[in-house]
Each structure stands twice: as C-alpha cells, then as structure tokens.
Design an enzyme around this catalytic site. Structure first.
Site: not given
Length: 314
Positions: A295, A241, A123
C-alpha cells in the site's frame, strides 16, 4: 504480554511522531508550495489515514517533487483544521461529509485554483477527493488521480493476513456488526466506507458516506454530471496490497454480492452504470494503473514516469 508490548511500542512511536510533527509545523510546515509557474495547472493533494498534510518525509516530499517537476507549479496539500493534531485526527474521527464540505469551501477561496486544478488522493483521500469532484464542481477538477483509494469500500482489517483465519474472521465480523450503528458511523471514518458484500442492504442503508457518493441509495444525476466533467479519472492499484481488502476496490471493483471471495468484473457492477462510469469508460476517461508493491509503496521514478505527465496536462 506480547500484544501489550506492541501496543505500548506503537503508542510511543505515535507520540514521537506527533511531537516531531508539531516541531516541524513551526519550522517547515506549509500546506502550499510553488506558484511561480502559471503555465501548469495547480495540484491539490489529500493525505490518507494516519498521515498529515505536510510532513517532510511524507506528503511534504511529494509536494517538493511536484513543484520541481512542474518547474514551480502551485501545490496545495489539504490540511483539515487549523493544526497538525486536528489534521491527523481527521483521518480517523471527523466524518468524511464534514471534511469534504470543509475542503470545498477552502478550494473555492483559493484564487490559484479558479481556472481548474488536478487532484491526487492518497488511500482514503482518493474517495474523499472523488466526493469533492461529485459535490463541488467549482473550482473545476481536471484530472483525478487516486493512489490506493477504496472506491468500493473495504471488508477486512489492515494486515489481517498476518492473523490466523479464525481470529481474523471473528474481528472482521465484530466490526461489521457495529459499523452501521449511527454512533459508529458518526465517530469512525473507516466505518463510513466499510462495505459488507454479504449484507448489501445493511450497507446501503447504514453507510453515511460511500453509499451516497456511489449512488447506491438513489441516483444523483448531479454527481454523475460532475464526475463526467473530469478529463481523466486515474485509479492506481497496489498489486501486492496487504492493507486494502479487497485490493481491487482501488480499481472500483468489489466482491460479487453474497460472498467475500470472488471479485465481480468492473463492467458488471451496478455502480458502473449508476454512477455513469460506463460512459466515462467508453470515452476513454478512465485510466487503470497497476504498480507492484504494498500500500502506497511507490518510487520517485515511478511517480515521475506515470503521474507527473498527468499533472502537465491542461
């Protein structure tokens, strides 16, 4: 009343997480593992927002998997600060420039990394490690792998699709109006890569991190030269996502200037040339991988099949 209950429940979960993590820090906590196989390059990990370096059910498990798959390769999972609490707080409240500077010094002091290393960013850890590649060429980074990194920033709230359009838009605009205030840039990590496509000048002048590493303030040739030293720059996008908005930022794409609906093709973006990505693209240094899921939702099998081979490269 529902939102208050949810908030309390979240706080309880967070406190339990911290307590559990602190206990683990005295039992299993180790930011480094492996090191018995000098034939493979070391691997450096940088966790994402709300995570820490070494929790056994998170990056600790990734560390173990890499050590196993590289038959004893050295793995270092970056811990910002001296304990789990500071490490967790860093994901929200320690400016990325300060974190990158800290990491560069730590990597330079690690003798295992002297001949080079591969890096995996999770991330927001993805764009932070890219900043390391651009700013700190020693020790040399070989392959940079970003899982869900926001290379062109974000312009939306986590899980915003669960809200109706009007409150979602209102909260987003409220954050945008304050994101570039100096005090907010200094205090909140996510503000430093909040990218308003409707007011690009405001973003470029107000962003204290992303606009710099993307060469949007001025062309820093040092950044270009260092990034082009990578053997491969691998960007993984999570195709379903709901956290990163737009999800295409994970592939260095973003909204066309002036609106927040249409995604501009990667090769037509200004950063494509300004950061030297065009040359890397032509030379085959850029790799784009897509994975079905939300995600950071990757399986062990997918990681072994797609990521481990990159870690075995010299």
């Amino acid at each position: 009343m529902i939102s208050i209950c949810c908030s309390r429940f979240s706080c309880i979960l967070f406190l339990l997480f911290l307590i559990f993590s602190l206990v683990l820090s005295y039992i299993w906590w180790s930011p480094t593992k492996g090191g018995t196989n000098p034939e493979v390059l070391p691997v450096v990990l940088w966790h994402g927002m709300g995570d820490t370096c070494c929790v056994p059910f998170s990056l600790g498990a990734i560390m173990n998997l890499i050590v196993e798959q590289t038959k004893g390769g050295y793995v270092r999972s970056l811990q910002i600060g001296g304990n789990v609490l500071i490490d967790w707080q860093s994901g929200f409240f320690i400016h990325p420039n300060e974190q990158v500077d800290y990491v560069c010094k730590q990597l330079l002091q690690d003798e295992h990394l002297a001949k080079g290393y591969h890096a995996i960013g999770f991330s927001q850890g993805g764009q932070f490690l890219r900043a390391v590649a651009e700013r700190c060429p020693n020790p040399p980074m070989r392959n940079l792998i970003t899982l869900g990194g926001q290379h062109q920033g974000i312009f939306g709230l986590p899980m915003c699709p669960t809200l109706t359009e009007k409150p979602c838009d209102y909260i987003t605009r409220l954050l945008d109006n304050a994101a570039y205030a100096p005090e907010v840039q200094k205090a909140l990590v996510q503000a430093t890569y909040w990218h308003d496509p409707i007011m690009e000048n405001k973003y470029r002048l107000g962003s204290t991190f992303l606009a710099d590493i993307n060469n949007e303030l001025f062309i820093n040739k040092f950044y270009i030269e260092n990034l082009q030293k990578l053997k491969k720059f691998v960007m993984v996008q999570f195709l379903n996502d709901t956290i990163v908005q737009p999800k295409e930022s994970q592939w260095f794409q973003y909204y066309t200037t002036g609106q927040n609906k249409v995604i501009q093709p990667f090769t037509e973006s200004k950063v494509y040339q300004d950061l030297g990505l065009d040359k890397m693209h032509r030379q085959g240094q850029l790799v784009f991988l897509g994975v079905e899921g939300d995600h950071l939702a990757i399986s062990k099998a997918w990681f072994i099949q797609n990521i481990v081979p990159l870690l075995l490269e010299k």
